[in-house]
Scaffold this active site. Structure first.
Site, PDB file in Angstrom:
ATOM      1  CG  PHE A 149       5.065   2.489  -6.132  1.00  0.00           C
ATOM      2  CD1 PHE A 149       5.899   1.430  -5.762  1.00  0.00           C
ATOM      3  CD2 PHE A 149       5.300   3.747  -5.556  1.00  0.00           C
ATOM      4  CE1 PHE A 149       6.942   1.626  -4.857  1.00  0.00           C
ATOM      5  CE2 PHE A 149       6.334   3.934  -4.654  1.00  0.00           C
ATOM      6  CZ  PHE A 149       7.155   2.871  -4.299  1.00  0.00           C
ATOM      7  CD  GLU A 176       1.131   7.171 -12.640  1.00  0.00           C
ATOM      8  OE1 GLU A 176       0.528   6.614 -11.692  1.00  0.00           O
ATOM      9  OE2 GLU A 176       1.224   8.404 -12.759  1.00  0.00           O
ATOM     10  CB  SER A 226       3.056  11.016  -1.801  1.00  0.00           C
ATOM     11  OG  SER A 226       2.462  11.677  -2.890  1.00  0.00           O
ATOM     12  CB  CYS A 281       2.600   3.635   4.142  1.00  0.00           C
ATOM     13  SG  CYS A 281       1.381   2.412   4.568  1.00  0.00           S
ATOM     14  CD  GLU A 385       6.697   8.400   2.841  1.00  0.00           C
ATOM     15  OE1 GLU A 385       6.272   9.097   1.891  1.00  0.00           O
ATOM     16  OE2 GLU A 385       6.042   7.461   3.321  1.00  0.00           O
TER      17      GLU A 385
HETATM   18  P1  NAD Z   1       1.855   9.004  -5.318  1.00  0.00           P
HETATM   19  O1  NAD Z   1       1.215  10.015  -4.448  1.00  0.00           O
HETATM   20  O2  NAD Z   1       2.933   9.449  -6.253  1.00  0.00           O
HETATM   21  O3  NAD Z   1       0.754   8.290  -6.248  1.00  0.00           O
HETATM   22  C1  NAD Z   1      -0.451   7.786  -5.717  1.00  0.00           C
HETATM   23  C2  NAD Z   1      -1.538   7.903  -6.758  1.00  0.00           C
HETATM   24  O4  NAD Z   1      -1.736   9.283  -7.086  1.00  0.00           O
HETATM   25  C3  NAD Z   1      -1.202   7.191  -8.064  1.00  0.00           C
HETATM   26  O5  NAD Z   1      -2.342   6.502  -8.524  1.00  0.00           O
HETATM   27  C4  NAD Z   1      -0.800   8.313  -8.992  1.00  0.00           C
HETATM   28  O6  NAD Z   1      -1.118   8.060 -10.336  1.00  0.00           O
HETATM   29  C5  NAD Z   1      -1.606   9.496  -8.484  1.00  0.00           C
HETATM   30  N1  NAD Z   1      -0.920  10.777  -8.706  1.00  0.00           N
HETATM   31  C6  NAD Z   1       0.421  10.999  -8.732  1.00  0.00           C
HETATM   32  N2  NAD Z   1       0.677  12.304  -8.943  1.00  0.00           N
HETATM   33  C7  NAD Z   1      -0.512  12.928  -9.037  1.00  0.00           C
HETATM   34  C8  NAD Z   1      -0.900  14.285  -9.250  1.00  0.00           C
HETATM   35  N3  NAD Z   1      -0.007  15.264  -9.405  1.00  0.00           N
HETATM   36  N4  NAD Z   1      -2.217  14.583  -9.267  1.00  0.00           N
HETATM   37  C9  NAD Z   1      -3.142  13.600  -9.113  1.00  0.00           C
HETATM   38  N5  NAD Z   1      -2.827  12.300  -8.929  1.00  0.00           N
HETATM   39  C10 NAD Z   1      -1.534  11.956  -8.883  1.00  0.00           C
HETATM   40  O7  NAD Z   1       2.362   7.827  -4.359  1.00  0.00           O
HETATM   41  P2  NAD Z   1       3.256   6.576  -4.735  1.00  0.00           P
HETATM   42  O8  NAD Z   1       4.650   7.037  -4.980  1.00  0.00           O
HETATM   43  O9  NAD Z   1       2.590   5.744  -5.762  1.00  0.00           O
HETATM   44  O10 NAD Z   1       3.190   5.759  -3.354  1.00  0.00           O
HETATM   45  C11 NAD Z   1       4.077   5.966  -2.281  1.00  0.00           C
HETATM   46  C12 NAD Z   1       3.470   6.870  -1.254  1.00  0.00           C
HETATM   47  O11 NAD Z   1       2.250   6.320  -0.784  1.00  0.00           O
HETATM   48  C13 NAD Z   1       4.349   7.026  -0.017  1.00  0.00           C
HETATM   49  O12 NAD Z   1       4.296   8.364   0.392  1.00  0.00           O
HETATM   50  C14 NAD Z   1       3.680   6.120   1.004  1.00  0.00           C
HETATM   51  O13 NAD Z   1       3.913   6.462   2.355  1.00  0.00           O
HETATM   52  C15 NAD Z   1       2.246   6.296   0.641  1.00  0.00           C
HETATM   53  N6  NAD Z   1       1.426   5.211   1.146  1.00  0.00           N
HETATM   54  C16 NAD Z   1       0.616   5.474   2.192  1.00  0.00           C
HETATM   55  C17 NAD Z   1      -0.164   4.474   2.716  1.00  0.00           C
HETATM   56  C18 NAD Z   1      -1.078   4.762   3.871  1.00  0.00           C
HETATM   57  O14 NAD Z   1      -1.975   3.971   4.099  1.00  0.00           O
HETATM   58  N7  NAD Z   1      -0.911   5.845   4.600  1.00  0.00           N
HETATM   59  C19 NAD Z   1      -0.119   3.189   2.170  1.00  0.00           C
HETATM   60  C20 NAD Z   1       0.726   2.954   1.093  1.00  0.00           C
HETATM   61  C21 NAD Z   1       1.495   3.987   0.576  1.00  0.00           C
END
Ligand code: NAD
Length: 501
Positions: A149, A176, A226, A281, A385
């Site tokens: 997101f 989403e 994440s 991140c 985090e």
């Molecule tokens: P998230 O892991 O909740 O979601 C990321 C994606 O995974 C979304 O498209 C979501 O729909 C999908 N998803 C969520 N739950 C799932 C499941 N159980 N099974 C399969 N797919 C699933 O992450 P978020 O909250 O949207 O983003 C924040 C996180 O992203 C933080 O941890 C941040 O550090 C990380 N992030 C990392 C980087 C990097 O380059 N290392 C960059 C940006 C964000």
């Protein structure tokens, strides 16, 4: 209340699963829309469209592909503010920061328009008598990007620009929580001249993600989110024979040496820890001053600055940070802030009770800036985090104690050191066990022509995002050994060819 569906083969396709997720405006706390969550069958239809579009796009000359990227660059500049407005409404980051989100994404399009140069292979003439050898980079087929997101423009553009320039078809599965802006990209790609089916958007949740990670027609999956989900996506996609890069969470430390310019450090920390409400991140979440004097001085400098942070709704031009993305995320961050206090950290500034009283925005997901001192390595609030507007100060006695902290942490995304001493900076950059390092730079996000990726539990897989690593991720190498008939007969050869002739 609006609805977001899918974009497949050049048109909007209504979701049929009957499942929807809510879309909120975090500035007001109001639900403003809903997003269709794709069923397995709907995802499979998207994959079929991307598979059908692949051969013609892969065969499109690389110069024509580059021109589509060139058009996309112009269109993205034109649409930057419109995209940023939609993005900040659903994400909550302030408008100027949302413009930066789009800008960093379109810089990947700027890089990818040089794809004819980037895809040049290697050629060796006369490797053996009359034999030439050359290699070329071929696209993979259907590729998928699953995005978080917190950068709804930048990360979908990191992935789609590289994948498409390399000749692949691409399916975006955006977060989403803020799917509207990523959906807008579909129309922009079409206007840029991209054939239908090369760029598709499928909205969804775990069902969509698990389908793309297991379907044999998908050749590569790029994920950012994440760490637990990154690990799951990496394990599932690679177990199903796919190339996968999966970037995860972070805990980024800034080391402050006694010779650092503390005014510069305080400015850098305020922006890097609290900008975008800490939902980056690459946010700095831990400050490590070296020596008690530096620590005392730094905390005294930060305290009034954190107290004075301007929190406001995302379109308030005066606001320095907006709300958090959802009520659930706000509750999670608050839980970590309570935990930090319980674990014995000193609360220097407490933003937990912040109330935003502007009319119409009273129910937004706001939090003030929080500053902790005397945080210790064993605390859970340090190990995990938080992803909110908070900074933890960990006091180190010397350089070795300081470098040990980010190196020993399970995450290894970014880090920064502030010093005037070249030896110290160089030693830090060389030795710290972290993937991206800033020297007197707080958020060292590499530009599009370099590549982005952390280490340890911040990234799974071998190849980074964009830069030459992006080209390698979205292509496979073919090497050709060629001899034209010269009339010379070598006769049947029963041993492996060697370089004797
Ligand atoms: P998230 O892991 O909740 O979601 C990321 C994606 O995974 C979304 O498209 C979501 O729909 C999908 N998803 C969520 N739950 C799932 C499941 N159980 N099974 C399969 N797919 C699933 O992450 P978020 O909250 O949207 O983003 C924040 C996180 O992203 C933080 O941890 C941040 O550090 C990380 N992030 C990392 C980087 C990097 O380059 N290392 C960059 C940006 C964000």
């Amino acid at each position: 209340m609006f609805e977001r569906h899918h974009y497949i083969a050049g048109k909007i396709v209504e979701g049929t699963s009957g499942r929807f997720g809510p879309i909120f405006n975090p500035s007001t706390g109001q639900q403003i829309g809903k997003v269709a969550l794709a069923s397995k069958a709907e995802v499979e239809a998207g994959i079929a469209a991307a598979e059908a579009a692949f051969p013609a796009w892969a065969n499109t000359s690389v110069v024509k592909r580059a021109r589509v990227l060139q058009n996309m660059v112009h269109i993205l500049y034109r649409e930057k503010d419109a995209l940023a407005k939609v993005l900040s409404t659903e994400h909550g980051k302030v408008f100027s920061d949302a413009q930066g989100d789009v800008q960093r994404g379109l810089e990947t399009a700027e890089f990818a328009q040089g794809i004819p140069h980037l895809l040049k292979g290697e050629y060796s003439d006369n490797v053996s008598t009359g034999i030439d050898m050359y290699s070329m980079r071929k696209p993979l087929g259907v590729t998928v990007g699953i995005t978080p997101f917190n950068f709804p423009a930048m990360i979908p553009l990191w992935m789609s620009c590289m994948a498409i320039a390399c000749g692949n078809s691409f399916i975006l599965k955006p977060s989403e929580k803020d799917p509207s802006m990523p959906m807008m990209l579909a129309d922009l790609w079409k206007e840029a001249g991209l054939p239908d089916g090369v760029f598709n958007v499928i909205n969804g949740d775990k069902e969509a993600v698990d389908t793309v990670c297991t379907d044999p027609r998908v050749k590569a999956v790029s994920f950012v989110g994440s760490t637990p989900i990154a690990r799951h996506v990496y394990a599932t996609a690679t177990a199903n024979g796919k190339r996968c890069q999966a970037m995860g969470g972070a805990k980024n430390h800034m080391i402050i040496m006694p010779d650092a310019d503390l005014d510069q450090v305080a400015d850098a920390l305020i922006g890097a820890a609290y900008g975008s409400a800490g939902e980056r991140c690459m946010a700095i979440s831990v400050a490590v001053p070296v020596g008690q004097q530096v620590a005392d001085k730094l905390v005294a400098m930060l305290k009034p600055r954190v107290e004075a942070l301007k929190v406001g709704h995302s379109m308030d031009p005066e606001a320095e940070l907006g709300p958090l993305v959802t009520a659930d995320h706000l509750a999670k961050v608050q839980g970590y802030l309570d935990l930090a206090e319980k674990e014995g950290a000193d609360v220097i500034v407490d933003g937990r009770d912040f109330k935003y009283n502007m009319q119409g925005y009273e129910n937004g997901y706001y939090l003030g800036g929080t500053l902790y001192d005397n945080v210790k390595p064993g605390m859970r609030s340090y190990k995990e985090e938080i992803f909110g507007p908070t900074l933890q100060v960990m006091r180190a006695e010397n350089f070795e104690d300081a470098i040990h902290l980010p190196s020993a942490h399970e995450f290894g995304n970014g880090t920064s050191i502030y010093t005037r001493d070249g030896d110290t900076a160089r030693a830090y950059a060389n030795r710290v066990d972290v993937g991206m390092v800033g020297i007197n730079v707080p958020i060292p996000v590499p530009l599009a022509f370099h590549s982005f990726g952390g280490w340890k539990n911040s990234a799974f897989g071998d190849m980074n995002q964009h830069g030459m690593e992006g080209v390698r991720f979205y292509t496979k190498t073919k090497t050709v050994t060629s001899r034209w008939p010269t009339g010379i007969r070598a006769g049947a050869e029963f041993v492996i060819p060697t370089l004797n002739s």
